[in-house]
Design a protein around this motif. Structure first.
Motif, mmCIF file in Angstrom:
data_model
loop_
_atom_site.group_PDB
_atom_site.id
_atom_site.type_symbol
_atom_site.label_atom_id
_atom_site.label_comp_id
_atom_site.label_asym_id
_atom_site.label_seq_id
_atom_site.Cartn_x
_atom_site.Cartn_y
_atom_site.Cartn_z
ATOM 1 N N ASN A 138 0.727 -1.074 -0.011
ATOM 2 C CA ASN A 138 0.006 -0.012 0.043
ATOM 3 C C ASN A 138 0.901 1.223 0.047
ATOM 4 O O ASN A 138 1.610 1.254 1.057
ATOM 5 N N THR A 139 0.885 2.242 -0.884
ATOM 6 C CA THR A 139 1.375 3.398 -0.921
ATOM 7 C C THR A 139 0.452 4.634 -1.020
ATOM 8 O O THR A 139 -0.429 4.488 -1.836
ATOM 9 N N VAL A 140 0.540 5.427 -0.092
ATOM 10 C CA VAL A 140 -0.226 6.771 0.194
ATOM 11 C C VAL A 140 0.132 7.761 -0.890
ATOM 12 O O VAL A 140 1.116 8.338 -0.560
ATOM 13 N N LEU A 141 -0.633 8.033 -1.879
ATOM 14 C CA LEU A 141 -0.191 9.103 -2.640
ATOM 15 C C LEU A 141 -0.497 10.619 -1.863
ATOM 16 O O LEU A 141 -1.620 10.962 -1.930
ATOM 17 N N ILE A 142 0.783 11.329 -1.701
ATOM 18 C CA ILE A 142 0.747 12.816 -1.069
ATOM 19 C C ILE A 142 1.396 13.440 -2.222
ATOM 20 O O ILE A 142 2.296 13.727 -2.133
ATOM 21 N N PRO A 143 0.480 14.158 -2.842
ATOM 22 C CA PRO A 143 0.805 15.006 -3.985
ATOM 23 C C PRO A 143 2.041 15.863 -3.879
ATOM 24 O O PRO A 143 3.198 15.956 -4.561
ATOM 25 N N THR A 144 2.190 16.625 -2.981
ATOM 26 C CA THR A 144 3.488 17.374 -2.739
ATOM 27 C C THR A 144 4.382 16.735 -2.050
ATOM 28 O O THR A 144 5.848 17.498 -1.977
ATOM 29 N N ILE A 145 4.404 15.638 -1.630
ATOM 30 C CA ILE A 145 5.519 14.855 -1.031
ATOM 31 C C ILE A 145 6.304 13.926 -1.740
ATOM 32 O O ILE A 145 7.396 13.617 -2.039
ATOM 33 N N ASN A 146 5.339 12.790 -2.156
ATOM 34 C CA ASN A 146 5.923 11.512 -2.669
ATOM 35 C C ASN A 146 5.312 11.263 -4.118
ATOM 36 O O ASN A 146 5.772 10.196 -4.726
#
Length: 242
Positions: A138-146
């Protein structure tokens, strides 16, 4: 999120009732409280369920910090499917997501914490794959970080033999409460970029941890009348197959 926290015995009783009502359910998973690998009750619950329902597939979700230390316990109680949340493999990026960890009685912060977490996550994933577990990331998409880093995560987990990857949109809460979540288009774009490296899971609905049912059909949230209809359909189907 969950409606209640169950003791191991309550988890067994819940499993009994759900499998009696809906015999088509084949997987039982533990997702908490906190990280399940930090709780001995996790393994007690899984062992109770496996002993009574040996045909059920056991699954567990973890952040992976304690995974190398507890891999033998997972194998002992019969866990065969594992989900590990891996949001970055670069400590500088990970430190922006997870700013501290508690590990073996000590607290670590910043990049040092990120380095320990990533090392344990990758080692735990490697051990799980080698042990024959089906591993999902599971990878959380955090737009401004990863956002632009997730493809590197995909490349790395492919090297480790991971089966599938689930890129999930950020739920804007806690330290990320003021952040904008990614759009569906953004998530689809990242999935497409990662697809050549690892199979992408696209049907995730981010259900509650105590949900039960089928893909796209959370029976625990349905009316009693509708659940009874599905229950009768399920029983008839099982009787027909027998």
């Amino acid at each position: 999120m969950t409606s209640e926290v169950l003791t191991p015995q309550e988890a067994l009783e819940k499993t009994r009732q759900v499998l009696k009502d809906y015999p088509f359910i084949k997987v039982v998973a533990v997702a908490g409280p906190g990280d399940p690998l930090a709780n001995d009750e996790t393994f007690e619950a899984l062992e109770l369920i496996k002993n009574e329902f040996p045909e059920v597939t056991l699954c567990l979700s973890t952040n992976g910090l304690a995974l190398p230390d507890r891999i033998d316990d997972l194998l002992r109680v019969g866990v065969s499917t594992l989900t590990v949340t891996l949001n970055a493999i670069d400590p500088e990026i990970q430190a922006q997501i997870v700013d501290h960890i508690a590990y073996k009685g000590k607290s670590y912060k910043g990049v040092e914490a990120a380095e320990i977490l990533i090392k344990n996550q990758l080692e735990g994933i490697r051990l799980a794959v080698e042990a024959g577990m089906v591993v999902k990331i599971n990878t959380v998409l955090i737009p401004t970080i990863n956002r632009d880093h997730i493809v590197e995560v995909a490349k790395k987990v492919r090297e480790l033999g991971v089966f599938i990857m689930n890129i999930m949109p950020l739920i804007c809460q806690a330290k990320f409460a003021d952040m904008e979540p990614p759009t569906n288009e953004e998530r689809k774009e990242i999935q497409a970029i990662c697809e050549p490296y690892v199979q992408q899971m696209r049907h995730c609905r981010q259900c509650r941890s105590d949900a039960y049912g089928l893909l796209g059909k959370d029976l625990s949230q349905m009316s009693e009348e509708r659940r009874n209809v599905i229950k009768m359909e399920s029983i008839k189907k099982v009787e027909h197959e027998e």
